[in-house]
Scaffold this active site. Structure first.
Site, PDB file in Angstrom:
ATOM      1  N   GLU A 149      38.835  11.436  50.311  1.00 53.11           N
ATOM      2  CA  GLU A 149      39.872  10.555  50.866  1.00 53.11           C
ATOM      3  C   GLU A 149      39.615   9.091  50.508  1.00 53.11           C
ATOM      4  O   GLU A 149      39.866   8.187  51.288  1.00 53.11           O
ATOM      5  CB  GLU A 149      39.995  10.703  52.394  1.00 53.11           C
ATOM      6  CG  GLU A 149      39.950  12.115  52.934  1.00 53.11           C
ATOM      7  CD  GLU A 149      41.053  13.009  52.390  1.00 53.11           C
ATOM      8  OE1 GLU A 149      41.837  12.554  51.544  1.00 53.11           O
ATOM      9  OE2 GLU A 149      41.103  14.171  52.804  1.00 53.11           O
ATOM     10  N   ARG A 204      42.418   9.584  56.398  1.00 52.38           N
ATOM     11  CA  ARG A 204      41.444   8.492  56.449  1.00 52.38           C
ATOM     12  C   ARG A 204      41.325   7.927  57.861  1.00 52.38           C
ATOM     13  O   ARG A 204      40.231   7.572  58.303  1.00 52.38           O
ATOM     14  CB  ARG A 204      41.862   7.391  55.471  1.00 52.38           C
ATOM     15  CG  ARG A 204      41.730   7.770  54.014  1.00 52.38           C
ATOM     16  CD  ARG A 204      42.516   6.842  53.089  1.00 52.38           C
ATOM     17  NE  ARG A 204      42.276   7.161  51.688  1.00 52.38           N
ATOM     18  CZ  ARG A 204      42.935   6.616  50.681  1.00 52.38           C
ATOM     19  NH1 ARG A 204      43.897   5.703  50.931  1.00 52.38           N
ATOM     20  NH2 ARG A 204      42.653   6.956  49.434  1.00 52.38           N
ATOM     21  N   ARG A 234      35.458  19.324  61.585  1.00 55.52           N
ATOM     22  CA  ARG A 234      36.472  18.275  61.704  1.00 55.52           C
ATOM     23  C   ARG A 234      37.328  18.235  60.442  1.00 55.52           C
ATOM     24  O   ARG A 234      38.544  17.995  60.498  1.00 55.52           O
ATOM     25  CB  ARG A 234      35.796  16.920  61.952  1.00 55.52           C
ATOM     26  CG  ARG A 234      36.760  15.795  62.367  1.00 55.52           C
ATOM     27  CD  ARG A 234      37.334  15.043  61.192  1.00 55.52           C
ATOM     28  NE  ARG A 234      36.305  14.556  60.323  1.00 55.52           N
ATOM     29  CZ  ARG A 234      36.447  14.428  59.011  1.00 55.52           C
ATOM     30  NH1 ARG A 234      37.594  14.757  58.402  1.00 55.52           N
ATOM     31  NH2 ARG A 234      35.448  13.982  58.266  1.00 55.52           N
TER      32      ARG A 234
END
Length: 395
Positions: A374, A254, A101
């Site tokens: 992040e 995010r 991902r």
């Protein structure tokens, strides 16, 4: 899907509150399509990739064929999906592995986002179509060895010499940099912080994978050095000056993370549920013991609540009402709860849980990196604290 029954009440274990009813037919079809891809392509191979610290180089093109790169961009060969659809795809990908991902986050939410938001039309035409197909890879260079949570103190700088930009500095923890075709490098200039499109074949650009790692083993993170990297004047992204540029891209990543973490949590929960229903001790399945059921219930509570947070955040994003500080709510909560779920799921597998035969400990290890990048828990706590009190407490 496993079903639990008590009296007349029947509820799917993975959707206790029937949250599927909150999604459109098209959204559910996308979910099922990405889940099928993950089940067929990632889950059978991830153990070997993770153990060997291998990122499958063929995967970017396959993800491009699935329409999972540049998801919310319209045009340039991109699918033009909604924010909710993108979130759903991220959740299903992370049910396979956080590292894979992460590839999509770097390519889609960071590199392609920066070019689409701030690039010239020529830059968009040059890079985005190939990136959407997975034929070209991008990376995003913001974090530095001494400037992580405080990017305003970056050392990397760019200066004009005649009609050339000259970049010097270093970046660290840069996903995909060693396989990338183009790097978006953020550097200080006399005008402020600017973004530069740096073809990775440019002399003076060096990317070195960081090894060994205990997390994100099926992903690539690198150190970058920039030693008198010379670029043409049109290498600069013309659409933004200042930290608002890279920070807006971080918000995109995010957002994907707050969905993605739920995929790791759900996969770990389902692994624990299946195991405890099948594993017998003291003459019955361990799912029949009170302490086991308490753990399963706690997992369901947090996964379902987290999905409500993600969906509402996505609906706000699609409506154009989402504020950056609201993204921090989802990133902080969902990643923190996902780690707890994965760790608890591991305990329910006993000694078997420390092997790669089962996913929870792999997910938990990966999420330690997700929790850090992040924006750390601490940074998102302070972002929320500032939004609540209107008093910044970063220093």
């Amino acid at each position: 899907m496993t079903t639990q029954m008590t009296g007349e009440f029947t509820a799917p274990a993975a959707d206790y509150l029937s949250l599927d009813s909150l999604f459109s037919v098209e959204e559910l079809e996308l979910r099922d399509r990405v889940r099928k891809f993950v089940d067929a392509r990632i889950k059978p191979n991830i153990n070997a990739w993770y153990e060997a610290a291998h990122f499958p180089r063929e995967l970017p093109r396959e993800l491009g064929e699935q329409g999972l790169l540049g998801m919310t961009i319209t045009g340039y060969g991109c699918p033009g999906l909604s924010a909710v659809e993108k979130g759903i795809a991220m959740m299903e990908l992370e049910a396979g592995d956080s590292g894979l991902r992460t590839f999509v986050s770097v390519q889609d939410s960071l590199a392609m986002s920066a070019i689409h938001k701030f690039g010239s039309e020529a830059q968009k035409q040059r890079w985005l179509p190939g990136m959407a197909k997975g034929e070209l890879i991008g990376c995003f260079g913001l974090t530095e060895p001494t400037a992580g949570s405080d990017p305003s103190n970056m050392i990397t700088h760019a200066r004009l010499e005649g009609d050339e930009w000259v970049l010097n500095g270093a970046k660290r923890w840069i996903g995909l940099a060693s396989i990338a075709d183009v790097a978006i490098i953020w550097a200080k200039t006399d005008e402020g912080i600017r973004g530069f499109l740096v073809p990775t074949s440019t002399p003076g650009f060096t990317a070195t994978p960081i090894q060994p790692k205990l997390s994100m083993r099926a992903s690539i993170q690198c150190d970058i050095t920039l030693d008198d990297v010379r670029l043409a004047p049109d290498a600069v992204l013309p659409g933004v000056t200042g930290l608002k540029g890279p920070l807006s891209c971080l918000d995109e990543a995010r957002y994907g993370i707050l969905w993605g973490a739920l995929g790791a949590a759900r996969d770990s929960y389902e692994a624990a549920l299946t195991y405890t229903l099948q594993r017998e001790q003291f003459g019955r399945p361990i799912a029949g013991f009170q302490l086991t059921q308490e753990k399963l219930v706690a997992m369901v509570l947090e996964i379902q609540k987290g999905l409500l947070v993600a969906l509402h955040t996505g609906r706000m994003k699609d409506a154009g009402t989402l504020r950056p500080a609201q993204i921090s709510f989802g990133k902080l909560n969902n990643v923190r709860e996902a780690i707890a779920i994965c760790r608890e799921a591991r305990t329910m597998l006993g000694g078997n849980g420390i092997t790669l035969d089962y996913s929870p400990l792999r997910h938990a290890s990966n999420l330690e990196a997700v929790r850090t990048y992040e924006g750390t828990d601490e940074v998102h706590t302070l972002i929320m604290g500032r939004a609540i009190t209107d008093i910044p407490a970063f220093t």
